[in-house]
Design a protein around this motif. Structure first.
Motif, PDB file in Angstrom:
ATOM      1  N   ASN A  32      -8.555  -4.716  10.107  1.00 35.56           N
ATOM      2  CA  ASN A  32      -7.569  -5.620  10.454  1.00 35.56           C
ATOM      3  C   ASN A  32      -7.248  -7.108   9.773  1.00 35.56           C
ATOM      4  OD1 ASN A  32      -5.697  -5.818  13.032  1.00 35.56           O
ATOM      5  ND2 ASN A  32      -7.032  -7.500  13.644  1.00 35.56           N
ATOM      6  N   PHE A  33      -8.083  -7.526   9.279  1.00 35.53           N
ATOM      7  CA  PHE A  33      -8.252  -8.636   8.982  1.00 35.53           C
ATOM      8  C   PHE A  33      -8.059  -8.991   7.473  1.00 35.53           C
ATOM      9  CE2 PHE A  33     -10.763  -8.909  12.708  1.00 35.53           C
ATOM     10  CZ  PHE A  33     -10.061  -9.763  13.556  1.00 35.53           C
ATOM     11  N   GLN A  34      -8.474  -8.058   6.620  1.00 29.72           N
ATOM     12  CA  GLN A  34      -8.516  -8.224   5.151  1.00 29.72           C
ATOM     13  C   GLN A  34      -8.663  -6.894   4.695  1.00 29.72           C
ATOM     14  OE1 GLN A  34     -11.609 -10.772   3.674  1.00 29.72           O
ATOM     15  NE2 GLN A  34     -13.175 -10.201   5.426  1.00 29.72           N
ATOM     16  N   LYS A  35      -8.473  -6.747   3.270  1.00 31.62           N
ATOM     17  CA  LYS A  35      -8.811  -5.619   2.358  1.00 31.62           C
ATOM     18  C   LYS A  35     -10.563  -5.940   2.198  1.00 31.62           C
ATOM     19  CE  LYS A  35      -4.284  -4.870  -0.057  1.00 31.62           C
ATOM     20  NZ  LYS A  35      -3.881  -4.890  -1.392  1.00 31.62           N
ATOM     21  N   MET A  36     -11.031  -4.820   2.218  1.00 31.60           N
ATOM     22  CA  MET A  36     -12.701  -4.579   1.856  1.00 31.60           C
ATOM     23  C   MET A  36     -12.730  -3.544   1.108  1.00 31.60           C
ATOM     24  SD  MET A  36     -13.883  -5.874   5.605  1.00 31.60           S
ATOM     25  CE  MET A  36     -15.617  -6.301   5.061  1.00 31.60           C
ATOM     26  N   ASN A  37     -13.949  -3.602   0.248  1.00 31.84           N
ATOM     27  CA  ASN A  37     -14.444  -2.619  -0.687  1.00 31.84           C
ATOM     28  C   ASN A  37     -15.608  -1.916   0.286  1.00 31.84           C
ATOM     29  OD1 ASN A  37     -17.137  -3.669  -1.264  1.00 31.84           O
ATOM     30  ND2 ASN A  37     -16.025  -4.924  -2.891  1.00 31.84           N
ATOM     31  N   ILE A  38     -15.821  -0.635  -0.259  1.00 31.71           N
ATOM     32  CA  ILE A  38     -17.066   0.091   0.705  1.00 31.71           C
ATOM     33  C   ILE A  38     -18.310  -0.675   0.756  1.00 31.71           C
ATOM     34  CG2 ILE A  38     -18.238   2.310   0.438  1.00 31.71           C
ATOM     35  CD1 ILE A  38     -15.984   3.534  -0.468  1.00 31.71           C
ATOM     36  N   ILE A  39     -18.822  -1.321  -0.065  1.00 33.00           N
ATOM     37  CA  ILE A  39     -20.109  -2.131  -0.270  1.00 33.00           C
ATOM     38  C   ILE A  39     -20.000  -2.963   0.942  1.00 33.00           C
ATOM     39  CG2 ILE A  39     -21.461  -3.428  -1.515  1.00 33.00           C
ATOM     40  CD1 ILE A  39     -20.948  -1.993  -4.061  1.00 33.00           C
ATOM     41  N   LYS A  78     -13.905   0.941  -4.777  1.00 39.02           N
ATOM     42  CA  LYS A  78     -12.610   1.515  -3.949  1.00 39.02           C
ATOM     43  C   LYS A  78     -12.361   0.563  -2.948  1.00 39.02           C
ATOM     44  CE  LYS A  78     -12.231   5.840  -2.971  1.00 39.02           C
ATOM     45  NZ  LYS A  78     -12.018   7.104  -2.448  1.00 39.02           N
ATOM     46  N   VAL A  79     -11.205   0.118  -2.899  1.00 43.06           N
ATOM     47  CA  VAL A  79     -10.803  -1.250  -1.942  1.00 43.06           C
ATOM     48  C   VAL A  79      -9.848  -0.573  -0.959  1.00 43.06           C
ATOM     49  CG1 VAL A  79      -9.465  -3.456  -1.770  1.00 43.06           C
ATOM     50  CG2 VAL A  79     -10.964  -2.918  -3.810  1.00 43.06           C
ATOM     51  N   CYS A  80     -10.091  -0.848   0.314  1.00 47.11           N
ATOM     52  CA  CYS A  80      -9.556  -0.356   1.371  1.00 47.11           C
ATOM     53  C   CYS A  80      -8.644  -1.149   2.359  1.00 47.11           C
ATOM     54  CB  CYS A  80     -10.617   0.298   2.555  1.00 47.11           C
ATOM     55  SG  CYS A  80     -11.973   1.276   1.602  1.00 47.11           S
ATOM     56  N   SER A  81      -7.542  -0.691   2.543  1.00 47.47           N
ATOM     57  CA  SER A  81      -6.526  -1.488   3.437  1.00 47.47           C
ATOM     58  C   SER A  81      -5.883  -0.589   4.510  1.00 47.47           C
ATOM     59  CB  SER A  81      -5.645  -2.157   2.659  1.00 47.47           C
ATOM     60  OG  SER A  81      -4.872  -1.104   1.836  1.00 47.47           O
ATOM     61  N   ARG A  82      -5.652  -1.333   5.936  1.00 46.47           N
ATOM     62  CA  ARG A  82      -5.375  -0.198   6.916  1.00 46.47           C
ATOM     63  C   ARG A  82      -3.774  -0.284   6.625  1.00 46.47           C
ATOM     64  NH1 ARG A  82      -6.596  -2.527  12.790  1.00 46.47           N
ATOM     65  NH2 ARG A  82      -4.669  -3.511  12.749  1.00 46.47           N
ATOM     66  N   ASN A  83      -3.267   0.924   7.117  1.00 46.20           N
ATOM     67  CA  ASN A  83      -1.842   1.410   6.957  1.00 46.20           C
ATOM     68  C   ASN A  83      -0.939   0.774   8.312  1.00 46.20           C
ATOM     69  OD1 ASN A  83      -1.653   1.911   4.418  1.00 46.20           O
ATOM     70  ND2 ASN A  83      -2.057   4.334   4.893  1.00 46.20           N
ATOM     71  N   PHE A  84      -1.601   0.813   9.463  1.00 42.81           N
ATOM     72  CA  PHE A  84      -0.718   0.764  10.436  1.00 42.81           C
ATOM     73  C   PHE A  84      -1.356  -0.206  11.449  1.00 42.81           C
ATOM     74  CE2 PHE A  84      -0.226   5.082   9.053  1.00 42.81           C
ATOM     75  CZ  PHE A  84       1.068   5.090   8.846  1.00 42.81           C
ATOM     76  N   ASP A  85      -0.571  -0.963  12.358  1.00 44.98           N
ATOM     77  CA  ASP A  85      -1.101  -2.015  13.271  1.00 44.98           C
ATOM     78  C   ASP A  85      -0.946  -1.039  14.663  1.00 44.98           C
ATOM     79  OD1 ASP A  85      -1.491  -4.106  11.695  1.00 44.98           O
ATOM     80  OD2 ASP A  85       0.459  -4.735  12.007  1.00 44.98           O
ATOM     81  N   ASP A  86      -0.210   0.035  14.849  1.00 42.45           N
ATOM     82  CA  ASP A  86       0.142   0.636  15.955  1.00 42.45           C
ATOM     83  C   ASP A  86       0.145   2.217  15.809  1.00 42.45           C
ATOM     84  OD1 ASP A  86       0.341  -1.699  17.799  1.00 42.45           O
ATOM     85  OD2 ASP A  86       1.840  -2.147  16.366  1.00 42.45           O
ATOM     86  N   ILE A  87      -0.279   2.958  16.802  1.00 42.13           N
ATOM     87  CA  ILE A  87      -0.117   4.518  16.887  1.00 42.13           C
ATOM     88  C   ILE A  87       0.221   4.855  18.006  1.00 42.13           C
ATOM     89  CG2 ILE A  87      -0.998   6.616  16.576  1.00 42.13           C
ATOM     90  CD1 ILE A  87      -3.417   5.474  14.985  1.00 42.13           C
ATOM     91  N   TYR A  88       1.653   5.494  18.090  1.00 49.37           N
ATOM     92  CA  TYR A  88       2.389   6.033  19.001  1.00 49.37           C
ATOM     93  C   TYR A  88       2.355   7.666  19.247  1.00 49.37           C
ATOM     94  CZ  TYR A  88       6.009   5.839  22.526  1.00 49.37           C
ATOM     95  OH  TYR A  88       6.959   6.294  23.881  1.00 49.37           O
ATOM     96  N   MET A  89       2.020   8.174  20.285  1.00 49.23           N
ATOM     97  CA  MET A  89       1.905   9.636  20.227  1.00 49.23           C
ATOM     98  C   MET A  89       2.560  10.127  21.325  1.00 49.23           C
ATOM     99  SD  MET A  89      -2.148  10.465  19.580  1.00 49.23           S
ATOM    100  CE  MET A  89      -2.967   9.764  18.194  1.00 49.23           C
ATOM    101  N   LEU A  90       3.752  10.907  21.056  1.00 50.83           N
ATOM    102  CA  LEU A  90       4.728  11.704  22.027  1.00 50.83           C
ATOM    103  C   LEU A  90       4.186  12.776  22.184  1.00 50.83           C
ATOM    104  CD1 LEU A  90       8.036  10.463  20.345  1.00 50.83           C
ATOM    105  CD2 LEU A  90       6.849   9.249  22.390  1.00 50.83           C
TER     106      LEU A  90
END
Length: 306
Positions: A32-39, A78-90
């Motif tokens: 949520n705050f930053q990109k991070m690698n797996i380690i 491998k550096v990870c980042s989040r794609n979405f801030d919200d998920i809306y399920m109909l």
């Protein structure tokens, strides 16, 4: 924001599974705050790197996070980042009952391309097996290509034409394409990036870097005769154009809009997917159709209009 509907059951199940874990929720919180690698993630959560890597894979497949390989002291990380801030399920099947918007859909079998440019390694698989001979580009013009359920190529493109049977008075609000695909490596390799570009009506929409070619487990839909130790499944990716720009999995990727593709002047829409010869990562494409991989669909076009 990621929007899911109950008629997208495969995607809904994949995302719900990714969220059904305290470890994966903790990973999403960190990202949520930053990109991070797996380690770094393993250190923060005080868990083995192997545990984090397996959970990262689940989040990757769901599309909730994106990963990229970056140089490290020893090889790559491998550096990870989040794609979405919200998920809306109909979950209501009647959600569109009073909605003035209409939906026009066509599912195009992957073998029904109208043009192609192919560089080996390459090949086609249908319900009967691998169409022979492999790595023969002339095969891509053979009538048997129509039955393809898995296509792979090292470099080049496939081009499709989708008919537009919509009233000229319709107000088109968005054009969407969905397909399952991944990189193409010898056998398989989860760390095999490939820069895959999508064009609509000749306009380049974006280039997505596929992280790898996936074969650690069998694809959910694959026939029993499909050999192990080779490509098994891909990632379901969703492109959308509207009047504000172009989006990949609900993340804006370019300023190309509906007006740029001149959709009202056409009887068909042209979709082209490929790997450029000058791409940074020329890592090929595996394109999955019905009956192979994890998602029971070919290339789906959806047009929302009112």
């Amino acid at each position: 924001m990621l929007e899911l509907t109950i008629d997208e059951s495969d995607r809904l199940i994949t995302v719900a599974h990714a969220l059904a874990s305290e470890i994966r929720i903790s990973i999403l919180k960190l990202l949520n705050f930053q990109k991070m690698n797996i380690i770094e993630i393993a250190e923060k959560l005080d868990l083995p790197v192997s545990t984090i890597a397996s959970n990262i894979k689940v989040l990757e497949v769901s599309g909730l996070i994106n990963t990229e390989l970056q140089p490290a002291t020893r090889g790559k990380m491998k550096v990870c980042s989040r794609n979405f801030d919200d998920i809306y399920m109909l979950l209501n099947l009647n959600i569109r009952h009073n909605d003035p918007k209409n939906c026009y859909e066509i599912e195009m079998p992957i073998g029904h391309y109208v043009d192609c440019e192919i560089t080996p390694t390459c090949g086609i698989i249908n319900q009967n097996g691998v169409v022979q001979p492999e790595d023969d580009t002339s095969l891509f013009y053979h009538p048997e290509r129509i039955s393809a359920q898995l296509i792979w190529l090292r470099q080049g493109f496939l081009e499709y034409r989708f008919p537009l049977s919509i009233s000229g008075n319709a107000k088109i609000e968005s054009v969407q394409f969905s397909m399952e695909l991944c990189s193409e490596a010898p056998h398989y390799d989860h760390n095999w990036p490939s820069d895959i570009t999508v064009w609509i009506n000749g306009k380049e929409i974006c280039t997505w870097t596929s992280p790898g070619d996936f074969g650690d487990r069998r694809g959910k839909l694959n026939p029993t005769w499909l050999r192990d130790n080779h490509t098994q499944y891909g990632l379901l990716k969703n492109w959308k154009l509207d009047n504000t720009g172009s989006y990949l999995d609900a993340v804006k990727v370019s300023s190309v809009t509906l007006s740029d593709i001149e959709i009202h002047s056409q009887k068909f829409l042209i979709l082209k997917v490929g790997v450029k010869s000058n791409a940074v990562n020329v890592g090929g494409i595996n394109l999955f159709g019905k009956g192979f991989g994890d998602h029971n669909q070919d290339i789906l076009m959806r047009i929302i209009y009112s």
